[in-house]
Design a protein around this motif. Structure first.
Motif, short mmCIF file in Angstrom:
data_model
loop_
_atom_site.label_atom_id
_atom_site.label_comp_id
_atom_site.label_asym_id
_atom_site.label_seq_id
_atom_site.Cartn_x
_atom_site.Cartn_y
_atom_site.Cartn_z
N ALA A 114 0.81 -1.21 0.00
CA ALA A 114 0.00 0.00 0.00
C ALA A 114 0.85 1.27 0.00
O ALA A 114 0.49 2.26 -0.64
CB ALA A 114 -0.94 0.00 1.20
N SER A 115 1.98 1.25 0.69
CA SER A 115 2.80 2.47 0.74
C SER A 115 3.63 2.65 -0.52
O SER A 115 4.00 3.78 -0.86
CB SER A 115 3.68 2.47 1.98
N VAL A 116 3.92 1.59 -1.25
CA VAL A 116 4.73 1.70 -2.47
C VAL A 116 3.85 2.00 -3.69
O VAL A 116 4.31 2.64 -4.64
CB VAL A 116 5.54 0.39 -2.68
N ALA A 117 2.60 1.58 -3.66
CA ALA A 117 1.70 1.76 -4.81
C ALA A 117 1.65 3.20 -5.32
O ALA A 117 1.80 3.42 -6.54
CB ALA A 117 0.30 1.25 -4.46
N PRO A 118 1.47 4.22 -4.46
CA PRO A 118 1.41 5.60 -4.99
C PRO A 118 2.71 6.04 -5.68
O PRO A 118 2.67 6.81 -6.63
CB PRO A 118 1.15 6.46 -3.75
N ILE A 119 3.83 5.53 -5.21
CA ILE A 119 5.12 5.87 -5.83
C ILE A 119 5.15 5.36 -7.27
O ILE A 119 5.72 5.99 -8.15
CB ILE A 119 6.30 5.26 -5.03
N LEU A 120 4.48 4.23 -7.49
CA LEU A 120 4.44 3.63 -8.82
C LEU A 120 3.27 4.15 -9.66
O LEU A 120 3.04 3.68 -10.77
CB LEU A 120 4.36 2.11 -8.70
N GLY A 121 2.51 5.09 -9.09
CA GLY A 121 1.37 5.67 -9.80
C GLY A 121 0.18 4.72 -9.87
O GLY A 121 -0.58 4.77 -10.83
N LYS A 122 0.04 3.88 -8.85
CA LYS A 122 -1.04 2.89 -8.84
C LYS A 122 -1.78 2.97 -7.52
O LYS A 122 -1.27 3.48 -6.53
CB LYS A 122 -0.48 1.48 -9.02
N THR A 123 -2.96 2.43 -7.51
CA THR A 123 -3.69 2.29 -6.25
C THR A 123 -3.21 1.00 -5.59
O THR A 123 -2.72 0.09 -6.27
CB THR A 123 -5.21 2.20 -6.47
N PRO A 124 -3.36 0.90 -4.26
CA PRO A 124 -2.96 -0.35 -3.59
C PRO A 124 -3.66 -1.57 -4.18
O PRO A 124 -3.03 -2.62 -4.39
CB PRO A 124 -3.34 -0.12 -2.14
N ASP A 125 -4.96 -1.45 -4.47
CA ASP A 125 -5.70 -2.58 -5.02
C ASP A 125 -5.17 -3.00 -6.40
O ASP A 125 -5.08 -4.19 -6.70
CB ASP A 125 -7.19 -2.26 -5.11
N THR A 126 -4.82 -2.04 -7.22
CA THR A 126 -4.27 -2.34 -8.55
C THR A 126 -2.94 -3.07 -8.42
O THR A 126 -2.70 -4.07 -9.09
CB THR A 126 -4.08 -1.04 -9.37
#
Length: 164
Positions: A114-126
């Motif tokens: 969940a914390s890395v997802a935004p860095i990758l431009g994604k939502t945690p669920d994606t």
């Protein structure tokens, strides 16, 4: 043809050695154009042929070196220096002393999906869905560094799965 090879063996060896020397020093000090890596790598490979012709041309003198102690000592020193590069690095994971890209990857993998997802431009669920599709049993709370062992894969596999 033989006289042509023998005539140019030493000059070509010296010339390509200088190219290899200059490009190698440039790479070591991180100077020069981006093409320097290709220049060094490929023209050092081209250097092999002139060296072979040079050794062939000077075989008798060259082979006499092996009858003396200095050549044996030189080979010993070169072998020991080369061997040092095969000793695994003792730099701890995440240390700032190693290559920065490895240190960054180590830091990223210590975080949750969940914390890395935004860095990758994604939502945690994606990101969870993508990781699960790649064979990693991910949840939003899961620490990325735990996923490879659970899926019998490597950190490298996980990093590839994180890339777009």
């Amino acid at each position: 043809m033989k006289s042509l090879i023998l005539k140019y063996a030493t000059p070509l060896t010296a010339t390509f050695f200088l190219v290899s020397l200059i490009s190698g020093v440039s790479l070591f000090i991180h100077a020069g154009p981006g093409a320097m890596h290709g220049i060094h790598e490929w023209l050092s490979m081209v250097l092999v042929a002139p060296i072979m012709f040079h050794v062939l041309r000077n075989w008798r003198a060259f082979s006499s070196y092996f009858k003396h102690v200095p050549m044996v000592v030189a080979f010993g020193i070169a072998s020991a220096a080369t061997g040092l590069f095969f000793i695994p690095a003792t730099v701890p994971t995440g240390s700032k002393d190693g290559p920065p890209q490895f240190a960054l990857a180590s830091v990223v993998l210590e975080n949750s999906v969940a914390s890395v997802a935004p860095i990758l431009g994604k939502t945690p669920d994606t990101l969870v869905a993508e990781l699960n599709a790649a064979g990693f049993p991910a949840t939003p709370e899961a620490r990325l560094s735990d996923l490879p062992a659970k899926s019998q894969k490597t950190d490298r596999d996980l990093l590839r799965a994180l890339l777009p």
